[in-house]
Structures are given as structure tokens and as C-alpha cells.
Write an enzyme that holds these catalytic residues in place. Sequence first.
Site, PDB file in Angstrom:
ATOM      1  N   TYR A  79      -5.274  91.588 -48.360  1.00  0.00           N
ATOM      2  CA  TYR A  79      -4.909  92.401 -49.513  1.00  0.00           C
ATOM      3  C   TYR A  79      -4.879  93.850 -49.052  1.00  0.00           C
ATOM      4  CZ  TYR A  79      -6.148  88.400 -52.531  1.00  0.00           C
ATOM      5  OH  TYR A  79      -6.236  87.179 -53.142  1.00  0.00           O
ATOM      6  N   PRO A 118       2.614  87.322 -66.304  1.00  0.00           N
ATOM      7  CA  PRO A 118       1.547  87.000 -67.267  1.00  0.00           C
ATOM      8  C   PRO A 118       1.975  85.942 -68.271  1.00  0.00           C
ATOM      9  CG  PRO A 118       1.730  89.369 -66.948  1.00  0.00           C
ATOM     10  CD  PRO A 118       2.894  88.752 -66.228  1.00  0.00           C
ATOM     11  N   LEU A 119       1.009  85.143 -68.688  1.00  0.00           N
ATOM     12  CA  LEU A 119       1.281  84.069 -69.637  1.00  0.00           C
ATOM     13  C   LEU A 119       1.936  84.612 -70.899  1.00  0.00           C
ATOM     14  CD1 LEU A 119      -2.088  82.100 -69.410  1.00  0.00           C
ATOM     15  CD2 LEU A 119       0.117  81.378 -68.478  1.00  0.00           C
ATOM     16  N   PHE A 151      -4.595  83.101 -60.335  1.00  0.00           N
ATOM     17  CA  PHE A 151      -3.635  83.381 -61.410  1.00  0.00           C
ATOM     18  C   PHE A 151      -4.097  82.753 -62.732  1.00  0.00           C
ATOM     19  CE2 PHE A 151       0.114  83.764 -58.205  1.00  0.00           C
ATOM     20  CZ  PHE A 151      -0.350  85.002 -57.819  1.00  0.00           C
ATOM     21  N   PRO A 152      -5.371  82.960 -63.130  1.00  0.00           N
ATOM     22  CA  PRO A 152      -5.840  82.364 -64.391  1.00  0.00           C
ATOM     23  C   PRO A 152      -5.131  82.926 -65.617  1.00  0.00           C
ATOM     24  CG  PRO A 152      -7.433  83.956 -63.579  1.00  0.00           C
ATOM     25  CD  PRO A 152      -6.416  83.782 -62.488  1.00  0.00           C
ATOM     26  N   GLY A 209      -0.790  85.447 -63.268  1.00  0.00           N
ATOM     27  CA  GLY A 209      -0.469  86.149 -62.037  1.00  0.00           C
ATOM     28  C   GLY A 209       0.568  87.230 -62.237  1.00  0.00           C
TER      29      GLY A 209
END
Length: 289
Positions: free
Chosen positions: A63, A219-220, A212-213, A216
Site C-alpha cells: 500500500y 461502494p454498496l 471490501f466489506p 470497496g
Amino acid sequence: MSSIQKSGTFTLGSHTVKRLGYGAMQLAGPHVFGPPRDRDAALAVLREAVSSGVDHIDTCDYYGPHVTNQIIREALSPYPQDLVLVTKIGARRGSDASWLPANSPTELEQAVHDNIRNLGLEVLDVVNLRIMFGMGPTEGSIEAQLTALAELQRKGLVRHIGLSNVTPAQIEEGRRICKIVCVQNQYNLAHRDDDALIDQLAREGTAYVPFFPLGGFSPLQSSTLSRVAERLGATPMQVALAWLLRRSPNILLIPGTSSVEHLRENLAAAELELSAAVLDELEGVAKAA
């Protein structure tokens, strides 16, 4: 009881950690490459996380590269005794910010040393071997890569080993080489490919850490999720995190953010109660996806 304590706990390696942790990926610059726009803000997020009770931080040296681990060291070293830093190896960044496999024995050993140096540690508590055969879990033997990592464990550079972006068959292959303390795959309210795997790992007492809850880089988005959140007086992302906490007791969450305000919102998800009716309603999100 603080918000985060309500998330419960689960075993990760030789530690028992709170189920709501923090993922450090967003502390780097745009596209997880280069330095952050605001280094002081990145330092503040980490310090706020730990002061709020977070004892599980997910990171890795690619990262940035190197940037995120260096910020973690600056913000938190000397580290609290109960803080578990989990890192990953198996990839590297190209000069164009691309994500490339790096899984030869030499590359894996270098990655372990890079993580140790930039985090300021003598040994890494948990290292996840990231499998880069494809964008998602892709079948293929992981024996060579995992054997190399297990050798670094025998040398005392790594305490515990996990796997990332893997299939159930690869997990079983891995267990013939060394103990696997956690599995880290993509999973969230809409992306449910690992439903059966999560249940199996729960029966075996192995932690599952969804990356990616919250969706990610995308976004949901769901009208059902938004409706539920509005009724509960919460944000859609809080509902998504609360659902994961309810999904299985072995799930450890590592939502990431570069904002202290957003961090506080994420941690407050542990207080959100979801009724059986709400859980049934949220099942429709996966079906729509």
C-alpha cells in the site's frame, strides 16, 4: 460498554481481538499509491482508532508502497501490547500503480523484511499470503508460495499465517503445510460467494476477514439498504457493517477510511440492532446483486 466492545471478540492467531477493526489501505494516496493528501489526517485516524479500542489493524507494505506502514509506525509506535498488526505479501506495485504478482520465494522473503522494517517490528504477528492467480479466487496449487512463507515462520520472522483471495481447495491444501489462522476474501452484503466457506470456518474456529466489506472502490448501492438505514436512523454503510457482525461470529471487520468522522461512524455500527425482519429484508440485496 463502549461501541466497539459491543462487536464481540474472536481469536486471531495468539490474540483475542474485537470483531470490529480497521483497514489501513485508504491511508495511502489516490489509488492506494503514493503519499496521502493529508498526512496529519492519516495519523489522526490511526490514533483515534486505537484510542477507541481497535486492537486489529490490517495493512501491507505494497500500500503506497511502503507509505501506509510508515504512517502506522509514526502514529502508533511503540505499539500497544494488545494491538495485532496483520499484513499481506504476494503482490507488488508497478510504477504505473498497477497491482502485480510477487510470489517467488525471494520476493516473499523481501516482502516480509519490508513489512518488518517499515512497521518497526522484529517479527510480524500475522501475515496473509495473497494469491494473485486472478482478480478473484482462482484454483491452482499454492504449495510453493506457502512453503516459502512457512519457512520464514520457522525462522522466527512470522508468528501466524493466513490466506487471502483463495478457494476452499486452496485452504485445505494450505492446512497440510502449516496452520491457517484466518482467511481474507471479498465478502459483503451483496457479494456472497463465500457463504458456505464462512460457515465451515466458523465451525472450525477460524477467523474470516472480509475485504471490501463496504463494497470497496465501488461502494454498496441498494435501495433496500438505503430504506432500512433510513428507518433505523443509520447510514447504509453502518447497516452493512452491522449485518456482517450478525452474519457469523468468526467474521472480523476491517473497514477502511481516511476520515476520523467516518471512522467513528463505522465503529458505531457495533451498536446497531438488526431485527429478524430486517435481516430477512436485507437478504434481498444479495438476490438483486
